[in-house]
Design a protein around this motif. Structure first.
Motif, short mmCIF file in Angstrom:
data_model
loop_
_atom_site.label_atom_id
_atom_site.label_comp_id
_atom_site.label_asym_id
_atom_site.label_seq_id
_atom_site.Cartn_x
_atom_site.Cartn_y
_atom_site.Cartn_z
N HIS A 167 0.81 -1.22 0.00
CA HIS A 167 0.00 0.00 0.00
C HIS A 167 0.84 1.26 0.00
O HIS A 167 0.55 2.22 -0.73
CB HIS A 167 -0.93 0.00 1.21
N ASP A 168 1.88 1.31 0.84
CA ASP A 168 2.69 2.52 0.95
C ASP A 168 4.11 2.14 1.32
O ASP A 168 4.50 2.13 2.50
CB ASP A 168 2.10 3.45 2.01
N PRO A 169 4.93 1.80 0.31
CA PRO A 169 6.30 1.37 0.58
C PRO A 169 7.12 2.41 1.34
O PRO A 169 7.94 2.05 2.20
CB PRO A 169 6.87 1.11 -0.82
N VAL A 170 6.92 3.68 1.04
CA VAL A 170 7.70 4.73 1.69
C VAL A 170 7.36 4.81 3.17
O VAL A 170 8.25 4.91 4.03
CB VAL A 170 7.47 6.08 0.99
N LYS A 171 6.08 4.77 3.49
CA LYS A 171 5.65 4.81 4.89
C LYS A 171 6.20 3.61 5.66
O LYS A 171 6.66 3.75 6.81
CB LYS A 171 4.12 4.83 4.96
N LEU A 183 12.79 1.10 -1.02
CA LEU A 183 11.38 1.40 -0.78
C LEU A 183 11.07 2.88 -0.95
O LEU A 183 9.92 3.24 -1.28
CB LEU A 183 10.97 0.93 0.63
N GLN A 184 12.04 3.74 -0.74
CA GLN A 184 11.82 5.17 -0.92
C GLN A 184 11.47 5.52 -2.36
O GLN A 184 10.84 6.55 -2.62
CB GLN A 184 13.06 5.96 -0.47
N SER A 185 11.85 4.66 -3.29
CA SER A 185 11.56 4.92 -4.70
C SER A 185 10.59 3.90 -5.31
O SER A 185 10.47 3.81 -6.52
CB SER A 185 12.85 4.94 -5.52
N THR A 186 9.91 3.12 -4.45
CA THR A 186 8.98 2.10 -4.92
C THR A 186 7.56 2.65 -4.92
O THR A 186 7.11 3.23 -3.92
CB THR A 186 9.04 0.84 -4.03
N GLY A 192 20.72 -11.29 -4.74
CA GLY A 192 19.57 -10.99 -5.58
C GLY A 192 18.32 -10.62 -4.83
O GLY A 192 17.35 -10.16 -5.42
N ARG A 193 18.30 -10.82 -3.50
CA ARG A 193 17.14 -10.46 -2.66
C ARG A 193 15.85 -11.04 -3.21
O ARG A 193 14.84 -10.36 -3.39
CB ARG A 193 17.02 -8.94 -2.52
N GLY A 194 15.85 -12.35 -3.47
CA GLY A 194 14.70 -12.98 -4.11
C GLY A 194 13.42 -12.95 -3.29
O GLY A 194 12.33 -12.87 -3.86
N HIS A 195 13.51 -13.02 -1.95
CA HIS A 195 12.30 -12.93 -1.13
C HIS A 195 11.66 -11.56 -1.28
O HIS A 195 10.43 -11.43 -1.40
CB HIS A 195 12.63 -13.17 0.34
N ARG A 196 12.48 -10.53 -1.25
CA ARG A 196 12.00 -9.16 -1.43
C ARG A 196 11.34 -8.99 -2.79
O ARG A 196 10.28 -8.36 -2.92
CB ARG A 196 13.16 -8.17 -1.27
N ILE A 197 11.97 -9.55 -3.81
CA ILE A 197 11.42 -9.47 -5.16
C ILE A 197 10.03 -10.10 -5.22
O ILE A 197 9.11 -9.56 -5.84
CB ILE A 197 12.37 -10.13 -6.17
N ASN A 198 9.86 -11.26 -4.58
CA ASN A 198 8.54 -11.89 -4.57
C ASN A 198 7.48 -11.00 -3.93
O ASN A 198 6.37 -10.84 -4.46
CB ASN A 198 8.60 -13.22 -3.80
N ILE A 199 7.80 -10.40 -2.79
CA ILE A 199 6.83 -9.56 -2.10
C ILE A 199 6.48 -8.32 -2.90
O ILE A 199 5.33 -7.84 -2.89
CB ILE A 199 7.36 -9.18 -0.70
N LEU A 200 7.43 -7.79 -3.67
CA LEU A 200 7.21 -6.58 -4.47
C LEU A 200 6.84 -6.89 -5.92
O LEU A 200 6.73 -5.96 -6.72
CB LEU A 200 8.48 -5.71 -4.44
#
Length: 270
Positions: A99-103, A146-149, A226-234
């Motif tokens: 909903h709000d990656p920056v927050k 996340l600041q730029s997502t 590669g941060r694959g877990h992060r990639i899945n969530i995003l």
């Protein structure tokens, strides 16, 4: 651990991409006495603490509402009576990020960065130290990313995907196994429960004590190239998830199995 598939609808060709990273859950735990200076760090941060455990879904929702989140919109699994409170909280934690990656970064990741001392990670309220692989680096990287997502579509929960996750979590709880293997693999486990569309994936994490900490740990993704877990969530192609948590005989804390799909037969996406 990360696993995912894509389906080409035109010719039903399956492309398999897998990265099985053991170090993603290779934490070393050390007992320690609670440190007041560490606990004071949290005074100006969000109401939710990464060290909070055993929160009901209502308690977690109330806490994040105090942090200014639109809980009624984000708590998409609130009425899923087949999930435990912890499992509902995993879904809600995903939707905070979407909903709000920056927050999310400002409230929770910024605070999390302060808990590192070298490679040691000391959570307020948690009576052991986690020895990480990379120290604070991936948390700093996550904050910047996340600041730029841009915001992403919310996740909706699937009972059938959750059943697939539960089968794998129970199997690992009983056997002490880890990873994406067993019971025919990710695709077979999901397809025993129903039909998926577009793409599927899976995150697994071990040794976490709450839905909030499990999802934040996957987002930081310490030790995972590669941060694959992060990639899945995003991944905006994932719109549906299923989740299960069980105790694990090897790791302090629980195993969390999270299945993702572009769509699933028992879910209607807005």
């Amino acid at each position: 651990m990360i696993d995912y598939y894509y389906k080409n609808k035109k010719n039903l060709f399956f492309c398999f991409f897998v990265s099985v990273i053991v170090v993603s859950y290779g934490f070393v735990f050390w007992d320690y006495d609670s440190n007041d200076s560490v606990n004071k760090i949290t005074e100006s941060a969000g109401k939710v603490r990464v060290g909070d455990s055993a929160l009901t879904n209502l308690e977690y929702a109330a806490m994040i509402k105090q942090d200014g989140w639109p809980v009624e919109k984000l708590n998409t699994a609130a009425d899923a009576n087949y999930l435990s409170d912890t499992e509902k909280n995993v879904v809600l934690a995903h939707n905070l990020i979407r909903h709000d990656p920056v927050k999310y970064a400002d409230l929770y990741v910024a605070e999390y960065k302060k808990f590192y001392s070298g490679k040691e990670l000391r959570h307020p309220g948690v009576e052991y130290v986690i020895l990480t692989n990379e120290g604070v680096l991936p948390a700093k990287e996550l904050y910047s990313e996340l600041q730029s997502t841009e915001p992403l579509p919310l996740f909706y929960v699937s009972e059938k995907l959750s059943a697939a996750a539960k089968n794998h979590a129970v199997h690992q709880s009983r056997t002490g196994e880890i990873g994406h293997g067993g019971q025919g693999g990710l695709q077979a486990r999901i397809e025993r429960e129903g039909e998926w569309k577009y793409t599927i994936g899976e995150n697994i994490t071990y040794g976490r004590w709450s839905g909030h900490s499990a999802v934040l740990g996957l987002m930081v993704d310490d030790g995972v190239p590669g941060r694959g877990h992060r990639i899945n969530i995003l991944n905006e192609d994932f719109r549906v998830l299923g989740v299960a948590s069980e105790s694990h005989p090897v790791y302090q804390g629980d195993v969390y199995v999270i299945k993702y799909a572009g769509d699933f037969e028992d879910v209607e996406i807005d």
